[in-house]
Design an enzyme around this catalytic site. Structure first.
Site, PDB file in Angstrom:
ATOM      1  N   ASP A 154      -3.624 -10.379  -6.641  1.00  0.00           N
ATOM      2  CA  ASP A 154      -2.733  -9.223  -6.603  1.00  0.00           C
ATOM      3  C   ASP A 154      -1.642  -9.338  -7.655  1.00  0.00           C
ATOM      4  O   ASP A 154      -1.418 -10.392  -8.257  1.00  0.00           O
ATOM      5  CB  ASP A 154      -2.086  -9.101  -5.226  1.00  0.00           C
ATOM      6  CG  ASP A 154      -2.996  -8.415  -4.219  1.00  0.00           C
ATOM      7  OD1 ASP A 154      -4.014  -7.844  -4.636  1.00  0.00           O
ATOM      8  OD2 ASP A 154      -2.680  -8.457  -3.016  1.00  0.00           O
ATOM      9  N   LYS A 202      -2.065  -3.607  -7.196  1.00  0.00           N
ATOM     10  CA  LYS A 202      -1.647  -2.218  -7.022  1.00  0.00           C
ATOM     11  C   LYS A 202      -0.158  -2.091  -7.326  1.00  0.00           C
ATOM     12  O   LYS A 202       0.643  -2.946  -6.953  1.00  0.00           O
ATOM     13  CB  LYS A 202      -1.898  -1.739  -5.588  1.00  0.00           C
ATOM     14  CG  LYS A 202      -3.335  -1.853  -5.090  1.00  0.00           C
ATOM     15  CD  LYS A 202      -3.445  -1.245  -3.691  1.00  0.00           C
ATOM     16  CE  LYS A 202      -4.824  -1.422  -3.093  1.00  0.00           C
ATOM     17  NZ  LYS A 202      -5.021  -2.789  -2.557  1.00  0.00           N
ATOM     18  N   MET A 253       9.348  -3.478   0.076  1.00  0.00           N
ATOM     19  CA  MET A 253       8.867  -2.296  -0.666  1.00  0.00           C
ATOM     20  C   MET A 253       9.745  -1.075  -0.391  1.00  0.00           C
ATOM     21  O   MET A 253       9.257   0.022  -0.188  1.00  0.00           O
ATOM     22  CB  MET A 253       7.406  -2.000  -0.288  1.00  0.00           C
ATOM     23  CG  MET A 253       6.468  -3.161  -0.521  1.00  0.00           C
ATOM     24  SD  MET A 253       4.817  -2.940   0.189  1.00  0.00           S
ATOM     25  CE  MET A 253       5.174  -3.144   1.946  1.00  0.00           C
TER      26      MET A 253
END
Length: 370
Positions: free
Chosen positions: A143, A165, A280
């Site tokens: 990732d 991502k 996030m």
């Protein structure tokens, strides 16, 4: 195998498929640990990514990014998947033949998938078990928030494939990642799914584990130090503290449709005796602050934001809750940024000595057991 047969006819559209090179950003910012503008993580088009994954791009480089103009009917993501497909198929075939040879000696069986957490970025926070697994992997799907320093520890025989991502760019969909894991495990490979932090804390590890187990693939989880713990330690902030915070809650700041409103903030999330850690949450934080204050969390609650925590590029902002969003904006923090909210933040040696008298008194009372 579905993913690896998805775009076979597309390859012929690209003669001499190549990939872009990129220079790191030239701007310099003041960091708490060091002045360094390069990201410690794998950004979507970083040169580190393409150097690691060059096997799947046939070692070819381009001077410019593929665009819709030279890739008709394809996005950059689709272009890259199409370019990668032949080498992925070749690797599958090699592993399949190896498995057949082992089958003749009575050693046939599916491979293993390891979901491995690498911690918040500092390679010294990697567990010994994680290190052993990544040094013996056949294929590593990694990732964005696996730090470059951790990636340097992967065994030299492993094939690396970026599946990270970011907002607005998914190099692979979650379903495509599932199919990659399954395809390579079915031919007997040792597959490592490498994730930042802990794979089961906002890492979608549970989804991957569930999918693979339903397909009969054994999944082993190797926990990592989640960002909340690793970065709190860096700040000198106890997530719980007698008389100050009797619980800790992890929140995701993501919105359902990419907007500015966080998913959901229950009224009890505004508990002044709890510590909140927001993952996030950069884009939705101003809205989150309003909701927390509306539900009763004092505006002067101590809070902190940490960008790229535990890495040499770490930056920290400390402020009262009502002021933190503005400070984050003025400092132009970027992802990954972790946010801490709660009275325990004032226990950090970094918290300004001019913190409110009431907060200081509460901490003193807690420390004396009153």
């Amino acid at each position: 195998m579905a993913l690896l047969t998805k775009l076979p006819s597309s390859i012929s559209q690209f003669q001499n498929p190549q990939i872009p090179t990129f220079k790191p950003p030239s701007n310099s910012l003041h960091f708490t640990k060091a002045s360094c503008s390069a990201s410690p993580f794998t950004e979507k088009h970083s040169i580190e990514r393409y150097q690691r994954d060059k096997w799947v791009f046939k070692n070819q480089l381009l001077d410019q990014t593929p665009s819709e103009e030279n890739l008709p009917n394809f996005t950059t993501r689709d272009y890259e998947i199409a370019v990668q497909l032949p080498e992925l198929k070749n690797l599958l075939q090699v592993l399949r033949e190896k498995r057949e040879e082992e089958g003749e000696r009575g050693k046939v069986g599916p491979g293993n998938v390891f979901l491995v957490g690498t911690g918040p970025g500092d390679p010294e926070l990697l567990t010994l078990k994680a290190l052993k697994v990544i040094q013996n992997a056949d294929l590593v799907l990694y990732d964005r928030l696996v730090s470059n320093d951790v990636m340097d520890l992967v065994g030299p025989q492993a094939k690396l494939l970026y599946v990270g991502k970011t907002a607005g760019y998914h190099s692979r969909t979650q379903e495509e990642i599932h199919e990659l894991l399954l395809s390579f495990a079915e031919v007997g490979a040792n597959v490592v799914r490498l994730k930042g932090g802990d794979p089961l804390v906002f890492g979608r590890g549970g989804e991957e584990m569930d999918f693979l187990q339903q397909k009969g693939i054994q999944v082993k989880v190797i926990p990592g130090i989640t960002a909340a713990s690793g970065i709190a330690a860096e700040l000198g902030v106890p997530l719980t503290h007698r008389g100050v915070a009797n619980s800790v809650r992890f929140l995701t700041g993501h919105s359902r449709k990419g907007g500015a409103d966080p998913l959901f903030v229950a009224e009890n999330a505004a508990d002044p005796d709890s510590t909140l850690v927001v993952y996030m949450g950069l884009s939705t934080f101003p809205s989150l602050v309003l909701k927390l204050i509306h539900h009763g969390l004092p505006p002067d609650t101590p809070a902190a934001a940490v960008e790229r925590g535990t890495t040499p590029q770490q930056r920290i902002v400390l402020a009262e809750l009502k002021d933190l969003a503005d400070k984050i904006a003025s400092e132009q923090f970027i992802s990954p940024t972790l946010i801490f909210i709660g009275k325990v933040v004032a226990l950090s040696p970094l918290w300004p000595q001019s913190c409110s008298k009431e907060t200081s008194q509460l901490i003193q009372m807690a420390d004396t057991g009153l």
